[in-house]
Scaffold this motif. Sequence first.
Motif, PDB file in Angstrom:
ATOM      1  N   LYS A 150      20.655  -5.473   3.546  1.00  0.00           N
ATOM      2  CA  LYS A 150      21.747  -6.071   4.318  1.00  0.00           C
ATOM      3  C   LYS A 150      21.205  -7.192   5.205  1.00  0.00           C
ATOM      4  O   LYS A 150      20.260  -6.984   5.964  1.00  0.00           O
ATOM      5  CB  LYS A 150      22.444  -5.007   5.174  1.00  0.00           C
ATOM      6  CG  LYS A 150      23.733  -5.519   5.830  1.00  0.00           C
ATOM      7  CD  LYS A 150      24.275  -4.547   6.851  1.00  0.00           C
ATOM      8  CE  LYS A 150      25.011  -3.408   6.206  1.00  0.00           C
ATOM      9  NZ  LYS A 150      25.777  -2.631   7.244  1.00  0.00           N
ATOM     10  N   ALA A 151      21.842  -8.371   5.084  1.00  0.00           N
ATOM     11  CA  ALA A 151      21.375  -9.540   5.830  1.00  0.00           C
ATOM     12  C   ALA A 151      22.528 -10.228   6.547  1.00  0.00           C
ATOM     13  O   ALA A 151      23.660 -10.248   6.055  1.00  0.00           O
ATOM     14  CB  ALA A 151      20.694 -10.525   4.882  1.00  0.00           C
ATOM     15  N   ALA A 152      22.225 -10.789   7.706  1.00  0.00           N
ATOM     16  CA  ALA A 152      23.195 -11.597   8.454  1.00  0.00           C
ATOM     17  C   ALA A 152      22.626 -13.004   8.593  1.00  0.00           C
ATOM     18  O   ALA A 152      21.454 -13.176   8.947  1.00  0.00           O
ATOM     19  CB  ALA A 152      23.444 -10.998   9.836  1.00  0.00           C
ATOM     20  N   TYR A 153      23.454 -14.016   8.296  1.00  0.00           N
ATOM     21  CA  TYR A 153      23.018 -15.408   8.340  1.00  0.00           C
ATOM     22  C   TYR A 153      23.829 -16.126   9.415  1.00  0.00           C
ATOM     23  O   TYR A 153      25.052 -16.229   9.318  1.00  0.00           O
ATOM     24  CB  TYR A 153      23.241 -16.047   6.967  1.00  0.00           C
ATOM     25  CG  TYR A 153      22.700 -17.454   6.803  1.00  0.00           C
ATOM     26  CD1 TYR A 153      21.572 -17.705   6.025  1.00  0.00           C
ATOM     27  CD2 TYR A 153      23.328 -18.556   7.386  1.00  0.00           C
ATOM     28  CE1 TYR A 153      21.076 -18.987   5.844  1.00  0.00           C
ATOM     29  CE2 TYR A 153      22.836 -19.843   7.220  1.00  0.00           C
ATOM     30  CZ  TYR A 153      21.718 -20.051   6.447  1.00  0.00           C
ATOM     31  OH  TYR A 153      21.230 -21.327   6.274  1.00  0.00           O
ATOM     32  N   PHE A 154      23.152 -16.618  10.453  1.00  0.00           N
ATOM     33  CA  PHE A 154      23.846 -17.248  11.583  1.00  0.00           C
ATOM     34  C   PHE A 154      23.740 -18.765  11.534  1.00  0.00           C
ATOM     35  O   PHE A 154      22.668 -19.332  11.269  1.00  0.00           O
ATOM     36  CB  PHE A 154      23.278 -16.727  12.917  1.00  0.00           C
ATOM     37  CG  PHE A 154      23.805 -15.361  13.263  1.00  0.00           C
ATOM     38  CD1 PHE A 154      24.955 -15.218  14.023  1.00  0.00           C
ATOM     39  CD2 PHE A 154      23.166 -14.223  12.786  1.00  0.00           C
ATOM     40  CE1 PHE A 154      25.455 -13.956  14.318  1.00  0.00           C
ATOM     41  CE2 PHE A 154      23.669 -12.958  13.072  1.00  0.00           C
ATOM     42  CZ  PHE A 154      24.818 -12.822  13.843  1.00  0.00           C
ATOM     43  N   ILE A 155      24.887 -19.415  11.814  1.00  0.00           N
ATOM     44  CA  ILE A 155      24.941 -20.878  11.792  1.00  0.00           C
ATOM     45  C   ILE A 155      25.240 -21.466  13.173  1.00  0.00           C
ATOM     46  O   ILE A 155      25.184 -22.679  13.349  1.00  0.00           O
ATOM     47  CB  ILE A 155      26.014 -21.390  10.799  1.00  0.00           C
ATOM     48  CG1 ILE A 155      27.405 -20.841  11.174  1.00  0.00           C
ATOM     49  CG2 ILE A 155      25.637 -21.024   9.370  1.00  0.00           C
ATOM     50  CD1 ILE A 155      28.546 -21.485  10.423  1.00  0.00           C
ATOM     51  N   TRP A 156      25.583 -20.606  14.167  1.00  0.00           N
ATOM     52  CA  TRP A 156      25.941 -21.131  15.481  1.00  0.00           C
ATOM     53  C   TRP A 156      25.614 -20.113  16.563  1.00  0.00           C
ATOM     54  O   TRP A 156      25.516 -18.917  16.310  1.00  0.00           O
ATOM     55  CB  TRP A 156      27.427 -21.494  15.532  1.00  0.00           C
ATOM     56  CG  TRP A 156      27.713 -22.501  16.617  1.00  0.00           C
ATOM     57  CD1 TRP A 156      28.307 -22.283  17.834  1.00  0.00           C
ATOM     58  CD2 TRP A 156      27.405 -23.897  16.581  1.00  0.00           C
ATOM     59  NE1 TRP A 156      28.379 -23.453  18.550  1.00  0.00           N
ATOM     60  CE2 TRP A 156      27.821 -24.460  17.817  1.00  0.00           C
ATOM     61  CE3 TRP A 156      26.781 -24.728  15.626  1.00  0.00           C
ATOM     62  CZ2 TRP A 156      27.649 -25.812  18.121  1.00  0.00           C
ATOM     63  CZ3 TRP A 156      26.624 -26.076  15.938  1.00  0.00           C
ATOM     64  CH2 TRP A 156      27.056 -26.601  17.169  1.00  0.00           C
ATOM     65  N   CYS A 176      19.463 -14.105  -3.815  1.00  0.00           N
ATOM     66  CA  CYS A 176      18.178 -13.629  -3.301  1.00  0.00           C
ATOM     67  C   CYS A 176      18.096 -12.100  -3.274  1.00  0.00           C
ATOM     68  O   CYS A 176      17.026 -11.539  -3.022  1.00  0.00           O
ATOM     69  CB  CYS A 176      17.962 -14.139  -1.878  1.00  0.00           C
ATOM     70  SG  CYS A 176      17.701 -15.910  -1.758  1.00  0.00           S
ATOM     71  N   GLY A 177      19.238 -11.451  -3.500  1.00  0.00           N
ATOM     72  CA  GLY A 177      19.262  -9.997  -3.377  1.00  0.00           C
ATOM     73  C   GLY A 177      19.566  -9.546  -1.967  1.00  0.00           C
ATOM     74  O   GLY A 177      19.273  -8.406  -1.592  1.00  0.00           O
ATOM     75  N   PHE A 178      20.157 -10.434  -1.167  1.00  0.00           N
ATOM     76  CA  PHE A 178      20.544 -10.089   0.203  1.00  0.00           C
ATOM     77  C   PHE A 178      22.046  -9.795   0.221  1.00  0.00           C
ATOM     78  O   PHE A 178      22.849 -10.621  -0.210  1.00  0.00           O
ATOM     79  CB  PHE A 178      20.255 -11.239   1.173  1.00  0.00           C
ATOM     80  CG  PHE A 178      18.832 -11.722   1.184  1.00  0.00           C
ATOM     81  CD1 PHE A 178      17.777 -10.874   0.861  1.00  0.00           C
ATOM     82  CD2 PHE A 178      18.534 -13.037   1.517  1.00  0.00           C
ATOM     83  CE1 PHE A 178      16.459 -11.321   0.880  1.00  0.00           C
ATOM     84  CE2 PHE A 178      17.221 -13.498   1.545  1.00  0.00           C
ATOM     85  CZ  PHE A 178      16.186 -12.636   1.212  1.00  0.00           C
ATOM     86  N   ALA A 179      22.420  -8.615   0.720  1.00  0.00           N
ATOM     87  CA  ALA A 179      23.841  -8.253   0.833  1.00  0.00           C
ATOM     88  C   ALA A 179      24.352  -8.766   2.180  1.00  0.00           C
ATOM     89  O   ALA A 179      23.882  -8.337   3.234  1.00  0.00           O
ATOM     90  CB  ALA A 179      24.004  -6.741   0.741  1.00  0.00           C
ATOM     91  N   LEU A 203      17.905  -7.687   7.949  1.00  0.00           N
ATOM     92  CA  LEU A 203      17.375  -9.049   7.981  1.00  0.00           C
ATOM     93  C   LEU A 203      18.378  -9.958   8.694  1.00  0.00           C
ATOM     94  O   LEU A 203      19.577  -9.903   8.418  1.00  0.00           O
ATOM     95  CB  LEU A 203      17.147  -9.543   6.544  1.00  0.00           C
ATOM     96  CG  LEU A 203      16.698 -10.993   6.357  1.00  0.00           C
ATOM     97  CD1 LEU A 203      15.298 -11.208   6.926  1.00  0.00           C
ATOM     98  CD2 LEU A 203      16.735 -11.372   4.868  1.00  0.00           C
ATOM     99  N   ILE A 204      17.883 -10.765   9.618  1.00  0.00           N
ATOM    100  CA  ILE A 204      18.722 -11.773  10.280  1.00  0.00           C
ATOM    101  C   ILE A 204      18.091 -13.134  10.035  1.00  0.00           C
ATOM    102  O   ILE A 204      16.913 -13.356  10.329  1.00  0.00           O
ATOM    103  CB  ILE A 204      18.840 -11.506  11.797  1.00  0.00           C
ATOM    104  CG1 ILE A 204      19.549 -10.163  12.046  1.00  0.00           C
ATOM    105  CG2 ILE A 204      19.598 -12.647  12.487  1.00  0.00           C
ATOM    106  CD1 ILE A 204      19.600  -9.759  13.518  1.00  0.00           C
ATOM    107  N   LEU A 205      18.886 -14.043   9.472  1.00  0.00           N
ATOM    108  CA  LEU A 205      18.424 -15.398   9.183  1.00  0.00           C
ATOM    109  C   LEU A 205      19.135 -16.360  10.127  1.00  0.00           C
ATOM    110  O   LEU A 205      20.364 -16.351  10.230  1.00  0.00           O
ATOM    111  CB  LEU A 205      18.716 -15.763   7.723  1.00  0.00           C
ATOM    112  CG  LEU A 205      18.086 -14.837   6.671  1.00  0.00           C
ATOM    113  CD1 LEU A 205      18.531 -15.232   5.276  1.00  0.00           C
ATOM    114  CD2 LEU A 205      16.557 -14.852   6.774  1.00  0.00           C
ATOM    115  N   LEU A 206      18.354 -17.178  10.825  1.00  0.00           N
ATOM    116  CA  LEU A 206      18.890 -18.153  11.777  1.00  0.00           C
ATOM    117  C   LEU A 206      18.714 -19.543  11.167  1.00  0.00           C
ATOM    118  O   LEU A 206      17.591 -19.994  10.937  1.00  0.00           O
ATOM    119  CB  LEU A 206      18.159 -18.054  13.115  1.00  0.00           C
ATOM    120  CG  LEU A 206      18.087 -16.660  13.757  1.00  0.00           C
ATOM    121  CD1 LEU A 206      17.310 -16.726  15.067  1.00  0.00           C
ATOM    122  CD2 LEU A 206      19.482 -16.094  13.992  1.00  0.00           C
TER     123      LEU A 206
END
Length: 264
Positions: A150-156, A176-179, A203-206
């Motif tokens: 499980k991943a979170a992708y932040f844009i702001w 990528c295999g990230f939910a 996973l947290i992607l900034l």
Amino acid sequence: MDFSDQTGYRITLPSLPQRIVSLVPSQTELLFDLGLADRIVGVTKFCIHPEEKVKQKTVIGGTKNFHFDTIDALHPDMIIANKEENYKEGIEQLQAKYPVWMSDIYTLEDALDMMRQVGSLTGTEARAQELIQGISTSFEHLQPLQQSIKAAYFIWRKPYMAVGSHNFIHHLLQRCGFANAFAELTRYPEITPEQLQLAHPQLILLSSEPYPFIEKHLAEFQELCPQASIKVVDGELFSWYGSRLLHTPAYLQKLVEEVKNSLT
């Protein structure tokens, strides 16, 4: 020549366009990579690649605030736009005067189709096909995580905004295999710290754009989610759906490997 864009809107081009205005950074880069430098007359202030070449072009404003008088002075015979990145009222105003071809992109397949169509519009089919083949082959070799996380992708930031579903970044996360932790929400939802904690991502992607997240922001997310692996990622390689996609698979593969190693 009659063409339909990716929204179904039809345009007529009496001949190959010689004066092109691009309203989308990733598609501007594509036009240059198709060898159309001499035929591009206008770009937005966010069109930054290729750096030396875009500096020589007239800036027509931003992606959501066009300077119509500047565009008129350029006498374009085709304008390239995007449904998400540009704004409806501005596009409609331009469509009343000029052929406006609009992309609408959610997946890699949409992006490759856009390139194919732009090649046809501009008479650069052979070069477009080279780019498409290179990108397709590279993505075929991308090896996702074997076990999805499980991943979170932040844009702001202030307020926090993340990537939801039905957009290009969401599609690349899946590859990528990230939910996506916020796939059930709107396309770009506002997220409270409490929502993030409840989502409990591994996973947290900034993203480096549109908000310029850098290393100093890792700590505030780590405090909210001590269990998560947190990384700053190149927003262009996650969201630019033009010829920059040539570089995306290698970048994503490196990220997948880093994530895999951090979880073991």
